[in-house]
Design an enzyme around this catalytic site. Structure first.
Site, PDB file in Angstrom:
ATOM      1  N   GLU A 108      -6.562   3.206  -5.908  1.00 18.94           N
ATOM      2  CA  GLU A 108      -7.784   3.445  -5.097  1.00 18.94           C
ATOM      3  C   GLU A 108      -8.523   4.683  -5.574  1.00 18.94           C
ATOM      4  O   GLU A 108      -8.009   5.871  -5.604  1.00 18.94           O
ATOM      5  CB  GLU A 108      -7.461   3.384  -3.737  1.00 18.94           C
ATOM      6  CG  GLU A 108      -8.793   3.690  -3.018  1.00 18.94           C
ATOM      7  CD  GLU A 108      -8.812   4.158  -1.674  1.00 18.94           C
ATOM      8  OE1 GLU A 108      -9.694   3.754  -0.924  1.00 18.94           O
ATOM      9  OE2 GLU A 108      -7.773   4.802  -1.104  1.00 18.94           O
ATOM     10  N   ASP A 148       0.968  -1.201  -0.146  1.00 19.87           N
ATOM     11  CA  ASP A 148      -0.119   0.014  -0.075  1.00 19.87           C
ATOM     12  C   ASP A 148       0.903   1.280  -0.045  1.00 19.87           C
ATOM     13  O   ASP A 148       1.749   1.373   0.764  1.00 19.87           O
ATOM     14  CB  ASP A 148      -0.889   0.053   1.310  1.00 19.87           C
ATOM     15  CG  ASP A 148      -2.360   0.103   0.970  1.00 19.87           C
ATOM     16  OD1 ASP A 148      -2.457   1.164   0.005  1.00 19.87           O
ATOM     17  OD2 ASP A 148      -3.088  -0.309   1.468  1.00 19.87           O
ATOM     18  N   ASP A 199      -3.050   4.564  -2.454  1.00 24.59           N
ATOM     19  CA  ASP A 199      -4.147   4.969  -1.558  1.00 24.59           C
ATOM     20  C   ASP A 199      -4.584   6.506  -2.259  1.00 24.59           C
ATOM     21  O   ASP A 199      -3.826   7.236  -2.617  1.00 24.59           O
ATOM     22  CB  ASP A 199      -3.789   5.210  -0.215  1.00 24.59           C
ATOM     23  CG  ASP A 199      -4.793   5.534   0.717  1.00 24.59           C
ATOM     24  OD1 ASP A 199      -5.638   4.827   0.767  1.00 24.59           O
ATOM     25  OD2 ASP A 199      -4.668   6.669   1.400  1.00 24.59           O
ATOM     26  N   ASP A 250     -12.513  -0.752   4.086  1.00 26.74           N
ATOM     27  CA  ASP A 250     -13.176   0.477   4.369  1.00 26.74           C
ATOM     28  C   ASP A 250     -14.769   0.534   4.284  1.00 26.74           C
ATOM     29  O   ASP A 250     -15.422   1.108   4.388  1.00 26.74           O
ATOM     30  CB  ASP A 250     -12.752   1.629   3.383  1.00 26.74           C
ATOM     31  CG  ASP A 250     -11.380   1.985   3.483  1.00 26.74           C
ATOM     32  OD1 ASP A 250     -11.011   2.247   4.923  1.00 26.74           O
ATOM     33  OD2 ASP A 250     -10.570   2.558   2.778  1.00 26.74           O
TER      34      ASP A 250
END
Length: 524
Positions: free
Chosen positions: A264, A99, A201, A326
């Site tokens: 993302e 990530d 991200d 999430d």
């Protein structure tokens, strides 16, 4: 399948490291724990693991507030242990994705500490600083995604800094080319250590309006929605200049060979597809989150599949996601029976699927008591339903009490339920067995990996489509309803069904029936 890259052929398995496996009894998952469980991931049939942030962090947002982009937080282990994990994963045939969190750092990152030390510091422009409005308040109306204003006053330098999330997460200024060079160095640091790619991200948030204009009011805002939904994010997301950054990231990864860049991006498909780049020089896979927020309805999902596949540029490779750290888990969103239908859907659609840890055993959202809440999104907006703790509970490995094999200590979040890997391993009707069978099916049938998707249609509660590759054709039928339903088919042989005893059976030409909540894959 040799003409496809590994990430086009493969299946990605997301690991939330705090919750996967604890090796030292402190109640928090770690790198050694992940390494101990990689053989399970390999046996499941996944091809890559994506590990959520493990960098040094004060943990204000559990690792998404990075204090050092080129290290490992001692909570998770050491850089040496990470390097050994990569070697072990590669030995098992698994790729390793990290990530990458470039939009914001921790406020305790040395870069920000320098930036806030004085207005003339060399790193002042590495973050977004602005004078107050004439009344002394924030420079504009931008709102944090964690609630309240996105601007934080700094007494020492008498300016505000911008934070799209927590005040402990100041946004970096990606218009600054020194920031870009520093972040490029971060990518190279991990690529040099064998990392096979990155999930980036909040990629669509990296650039903000240079004029700091107010966001307009959202005329469709409804009471009960997150506070930042009151505004349209016109000037705080999806700015045109972000695509230059994506191209630069992709160019760096290309130097290292067959690496993957995943973004993302929570945007409508018409905007999402721009992140592939006009010439295929953008993100390899801008995450397609449509199934996470979709109404669980055959007609809705049929339209979604057709529209997405039809909108993709010729050079673009599709992907699908059912869940992540999430959002509520799929089994909690649609129920245990339909979670099995969802598994068949995810693993038979065209494109690369991503599995969220625990979904393969049907894990549901945990119940988090008021004194057990850890997520700042809920702590800052109590009662708003923004908490992500329920979908981050520990992996359920066995039936041992009280922590299902996750830890010998007190887990950082309570274990959600008793259904476990060990319980399901010997049960041919279990969710785990279904996932394993589906992943074997993908490996055995090129049509499921690189075939076209055609004849997508909804007939009442039943969604059907076909996958075609050269001379082979597969037929998929999924019943989204609670009652048996009819569907039309050509003659075919059932390869896999969620209904026991149907594998190997025939589909006749014309009308056939699906049991309530049944999904099947057949060879035509």
């Amino acid at each position: 399948m040799r003409e496809l890259t590994w990430w086009q052929r493969g299946v990605i398995y997301q690991i939330y490291p705090r919750s996967f496996q604890d090796s030292n009894g402190d109640g928090i998952g770690d790198l050694r724990g992940i390494a101990e469980r990689l053989e399970y991931v390999s046996a499941l049939g996944a091809d890559a693991v994506w590990i959520s942030p493990i960098f040094p962090s004060p943990m204000a947002d559990f690792g998404y507030d990075v204090a050092d982009y080129c290290g490992i937080d001692p909570l998770f282990g050491s850089l040496s242990e990470f390097e050994q994990l990569v070697i072990h994963a590669h030995h098992l045939g698994l790729k390793v994705l990290l990530d990458f969190v470039p939009n914001h750092s921790s406020n305790r990152h040395p870069w920000f500490e320098e930036s806030r030390s004085s207005r003339d510091n060399a790193k002042r422009d590495w973050y977004l600083w602005h004078d107050p409005a004439p009344d002394g308040g924030p420079p504009n109306n931008w709102l944090s995604r964690m609630g309240g204003s996105a601007w934080e006053w700094d007494e020492h330098t008498e300016q505000y800094y911008y934070h799209a999330f927590l005040r402990e997460q100041p946004d970096l200024n990606w218009r600054n080319h020194e920031v870009r060079r520093a972040m490029d160095g971060v990518l190279r640091f991990w690529l040099d250590r064998g990392v096979d790619g990155f999930r980036v991200d909040v990629l669509w948030l990296l650039i903000k309006d240079a004029q700091f204009r107010d966001n307009p009011l959202n005329p469709c805002y409804r009471a009960g929605e997150p506070e930042h939904h009151r505004l349209l994010q016109t000037y705080t997301e999806d700015q045109p200049e972000v695509h230059e950054i994506v191209r630069a990231m992709r160019a760096t990864l290309d130097i290292y060979g067959d690496r993957v860049l995943i973004g993302e991006i929570y945007l409508p498909v018409s905007q999402l597809i721009k992140y592939y780049g006009a010439a295929g020089d953008g993100a390899d896979m801008p995450f397609n989150f449509q199934l996470i927020n979709a109404r669980w309805n055959a007609a809705v999902i049929a339209g979604m599949i057709r529209d997405y596949d039809g909108a993709l540029p010729e050079h673009a490779w599709p992907n699908w996601v059912l869940g992540n750290h999430d959002n509520p888990r799929i089994a909690s969103r649609v129920g245990a029976i339909q979670a099995r239908v969802a598994a068949v859907l995810l693993l038979t659609l065209r494109g690369t699927p991503t599995i969220y840890y625990g979904d393969e055993i049907g894990m549901t959202d945990g119940t988090i008591g008021p004194d057990e809440i850890r997520d700042p999104a809920e702590l800052r907006q109590p009662g708003a339903g923004q908490g992500r703790d329920p979908e981050r509970t520990p992996m359920q490995w066995d039936d041992s009490l009280p922590n299902a094999g996750f830890t010998s200590g007190k887990p950082w979040l309570p274990v959600a339920s008793r259904s476990s890997v060990r319980e399901q391993e010997g049960d041919t009707s279990s969710m785990l067995s279904l996932y394993r069978r589906l992943l074997i099916l993908r490996r055995c049938h090129a049509a499921l990996v690189q075939g076209t998707i055609e004849n997508v249609a909804a007939h009442g509660d039943v969604l059907t489509y076909e996958r075609h590759y050269r001379e082979r054709s597969l037929f998929v039928a999924l019943n989204f309803g609670g009652e048996a339903s009819a569907f039309e088919s050509r003659p075919a042989t059932v390869l896999l069904s969620t209904a026991m005893g149907r594998d190997g059976g025939p589909l006749t030409h014309g009308t056939n029936a699906l049991a309530a909540g049944e999904a099947l894959v057949a060879s035509m």
